[in-house]
Structures are given as C-alpha cells and as structure tokens.
Write an enzyme that holds these catalytic residues in place. Structure first.
Site, PDB file in Angstrom:
ATOM      1  N   LYS A 161      27.987  20.535  61.356  1.00  0.00           N
ATOM      2  CA  LYS A 161      26.948  21.558  61.429  1.00  0.00           C
ATOM      3  C   LYS A 161      27.514  22.976  61.421  1.00  0.00           C
ATOM      4  O   LYS A 161      26.854  23.893  60.945  1.00  0.00           O
ATOM      5  CB  LYS A 161      26.002  21.332  62.608  1.00  0.00           C
TER       6      LYS A 161
ATOM      7  N   ARG B 209      21.776  23.039  73.535  1.00  0.00           N
ATOM      8  CA  ARG B 209      22.379  21.719  73.690  1.00  0.00           C
ATOM      9  C   ARG B 209      21.705  20.931  74.798  1.00  0.00           C
ATOM     10  O   ARG B 209      22.079  19.794  75.048  1.00  0.00           O
ATOM     11  CB  ARG B 209      23.858  21.875  74.022  1.00  0.00           C
TER      12      ARG B 209
ATOM     13  N   ARG C 254      39.954  17.328  62.008  1.00  0.00           N
ATOM     14  CA  ARG C 254      39.466  18.709  62.000  1.00  0.00           C
ATOM     15  C   ARG C 254      40.587  19.676  62.388  1.00  0.00           C
ATOM     16  O   ARG C 254      41.387  19.388  63.278  1.00  0.00           O
ATOM     17  CB  ARG C 254      38.329  18.804  63.005  1.00  0.00           C
TER      18      ARG C 254
ATOM     19  N   ARG D 258      42.000  21.450  67.902  1.00  0.00           N
ATOM     20  CA  ARG D 258      41.537  21.983  69.186  1.00  0.00           C
ATOM     21  C   ARG D 258      41.644  20.929  70.283  1.00  0.00           C
ATOM     22  O   ARG D 258      41.435  19.753  70.022  1.00  0.00           O
ATOM     23  CB  ARG D 258      40.064  22.418  69.074  1.00  0.00           C
TER      24      ARG D 258
ATOM     25  N   ARG E 133      32.555  13.837  74.639  1.00  0.00           N
ATOM     26  CA  ARG E 133      31.598  14.763  74.008  1.00  0.00           C
ATOM     27  C   ARG E 133      30.443  13.991  73.381  1.00  0.00           C
ATOM     28  O   ARG E 133      29.309  14.444  73.403  1.00  0.00           O
ATOM     29  CB  ARG E 133      32.304  15.626  72.962  1.00  0.00           C
TER      30      ARG E 133
HETATM   31  P1  AMP Z   1      31.361  23.544  69.780  1.00  0.00           P
HETATM   32  O1  AMP Z   1      32.355  24.409  69.141  1.00  0.00           O
HETATM   33  O2  AMP Z   1      29.924  23.932  69.465  1.00  0.00           O
HETATM   34  O3  AMP Z   1      31.576  22.069  69.525  1.00  0.00           O
HETATM   35  O4  AMP Z   1      31.496  23.759  71.373  1.00  0.00           O
HETATM   36  C1  AMP Z   1      32.688  23.473  72.053  1.00  0.00           C
HETATM   37  C2  AMP Z   1      32.407  23.320  73.545  1.00  0.00           C
HETATM   38  O5  AMP Z   1      31.848  24.531  74.055  1.00  0.00           O
HETATM   39  C3  AMP Z   1      31.393  22.240  73.917  1.00  0.00           C
HETATM   40  O6  AMP Z   1      31.981  20.957  73.991  1.00  0.00           O
HETATM   41  C4  AMP Z   1      30.918  22.746  75.273  1.00  0.00           C
HETATM   42  O7  AMP Z   1      31.885  22.493  76.287  1.00  0.00           O
HETATM   43  C5  AMP Z   1      30.881  24.259  75.071  1.00  0.00           C
HETATM   44  N1  AMP Z   1      29.557  24.691  74.561  1.00  0.00           N
HETATM   45  C6  AMP Z   1      29.265  25.232  73.354  1.00  0.00           C
HETATM   46  N2  AMP Z   1      27.951  25.492  73.235  1.00  0.00           N
HETATM   47  C7  AMP Z   1      27.384  25.097  74.398  1.00  0.00           C
HETATM   48  C8  AMP Z   1      26.051  25.082  74.899  1.00  0.00           C
HETATM   49  N3  AMP Z   1      25.016  25.512  74.157  1.00  0.00           N
HETATM   50  N4  AMP Z   1      25.856  24.601  76.148  1.00  0.00           N
HETATM   51  C9  AMP Z   1      26.873  24.172  76.919  1.00  0.00           C
HETATM   52  N5  AMP Z   1      28.143  24.124  76.510  1.00  0.00           N
HETATM   53  C10 AMP Z   1      28.414  24.587  75.263  1.00  0.00           C
END
Ligand code: AMP
Length: 215
Positions: free
Chosen positions: A13, A88, A127, A160, A171
C-alpha cells in the site's frame, strides 16, 4: 480527494500510495514514515514510538492521532491527501471522521490492497527501505536501479527492524485484531474499494486509477 489505504503490512500500500500521490498531485502521508523520521532525529516522540515499533506493536492512539491531525491540517493538504498506515484502529478512524466532519469534509475512498497472509512474510523479507527519504523497494518486485542504493536520494537501503521475520508475524496478528475491522467500518460507509494486491504493481495501480478516475 481524500484517500485511505488499507491492507496488511507488506501488501504494497505504501508503493501504491506514492503512485497515487504522484498521479493526482496530493501529499502521501505515512504515519510510519513520520515516526521513523522522529526516531532518526532522536525526538521524544520518536523514542516513545520506537518501543512499540520494534516489537511490531501499534504506537498508542494518543500519540498517533495527534501527529496525523497536525499533518493533515497543513497547507499542502487542502486539495486532499492519501493516508498510508492511518487509521489502523477503529478509534483512530472515528477521530479522523469527527475532525473531518468539523471541517465539513470526509474521506472519499478507502482502498483495500488485499494480499493473503502466506504472501506477506515472503514479501517483507525482500523489502528494502531508505531511512533517509522513506522510499521503499523490493529485491524482486521493485528493485532499485543499483543494488542497495536508493533511486530517489542515493543513500543506503536496509531491511527495517520491523520487517524482520520475527517481527512480521506480530505485525500480522496485530493487523488482524486491530486494523482489519476497518474494512467493515468503511464498507458500511459505502466508500470501500478492494483491489487484488497479488497482481504486479502496475496492474494494481491500473485498478486503483480506474476507481479514482480523473478526479
Ligand atoms: P508502517 O510503515 O505503516 O508499516 O508502520 C510501521 C510501524 O509504525 C507500525 O508497525 C506501528 O508500530 C507504527 N505505526 C504506523 N502507523 C501507525 C498507526 N496509525 N497507529 C499505530 N501505530 C502506527
């Protein structure tokens, strides 16, 4: 046009959100990127968020909602935006709805990029991310022009911490428990659109562009 991207971590996404942002000239807002930028700059928010991110857990709503609402209040968001990784949780979605209602506005589309769990773990281990500018690549599906180097800013690419296999399973569990209910939430509002995220990147984007049209 205000768009939300839904889908499991690793569904692609982020890549699709960036393509939408480029085509429609709206900002791509990723709460994950905002947290990572804060971690890199050693801010208090970053240090707090890291505790959760490293375990594959969600950062608490109180922290997340505030940074998102501050971001969408900025000038460049007037013509719309594409949200990647927010909301989320149902409470996050409700706060977003309420704050948009106050501005007499609403989300136009929630696009679910659907990918079965089996594909996710495999995808995420391939990734690669640029911690400097936030761009993401994939060793097989979206390889950078030069291995290990970001196409956009020339810095090194890394796997990462939160894309490591042991964290990915957490996750996914968190996704099913806390984020997947949003699919019904937006379905009930009549703005949910689903695309098949197992297709090649350009094909997925073709389906999204068809949904969004010439808006
Ligand atoms: P992402 O890059 O979107 O996969 O986000 C990486 C990490 O950031 C996630 O696994 C969460 O720990 C945190 N994170 C990102 N967006 C949110 C959100 N909307 N609510 C809570 N945690 C978030």
């Amino acid at each position: 046009m205000k768009i939300i991207m839904l889908g499991a971590p690793g569904a692609g996404k982020g890549t699709q959100a960036q393509m939408i942002a480029d085509k429609y000239g709206i900002p791509h807002i990723s709460t994950g990127d905002i947290f990572r930028a804060n971690i890199k700059n050693g801010t208090e928010l970053g240090m707090e968020a890291k505790k959760y991110m490293d375990q594959g857990l969600l950062v608490p709503d109180e922290l997340t909602v505030k940074i998102l609402l501050d971001r969408v209040a900025q000038e460049d968001c007037r013509g719309g935006y594409v949200l990647d990784g927010f909301p989320r949780t149902i409470p996050q979605a409700e706060v977003l709805d309420r704050s948009l209602e106050e501005l007499d506005s609403r989300i136009d589309y929630a696009i679910d990029v659907e990918v079965p769990d089996e594909n996710i773990v495999k995808r995420m281990s391939g990734r690669r991310a640029c911690l400097a500018c936030g761009a993401t690549f994939h060793v097989e599906h979206v390889p950078p022009k030069q291995e290990g180097i970001c196409d956009r800013c020339g810095k090194d690419l890394v796997l990462r911490d939160d894309d490591k296999p042991e964290t990915v399973q957490n996750r996914l569990t968190v996704y099913h428990e806390q984020t997947q209910p949003l699919i019904d939430f937006y379905g009930r509002k009549g703005i949910l659109k689903t695309v098949d995220g197992t297709k090649p990147m350009q094909e997925v984007f073709g389906s999204i562009a068809e949904i969004l049209g010439n808006a």
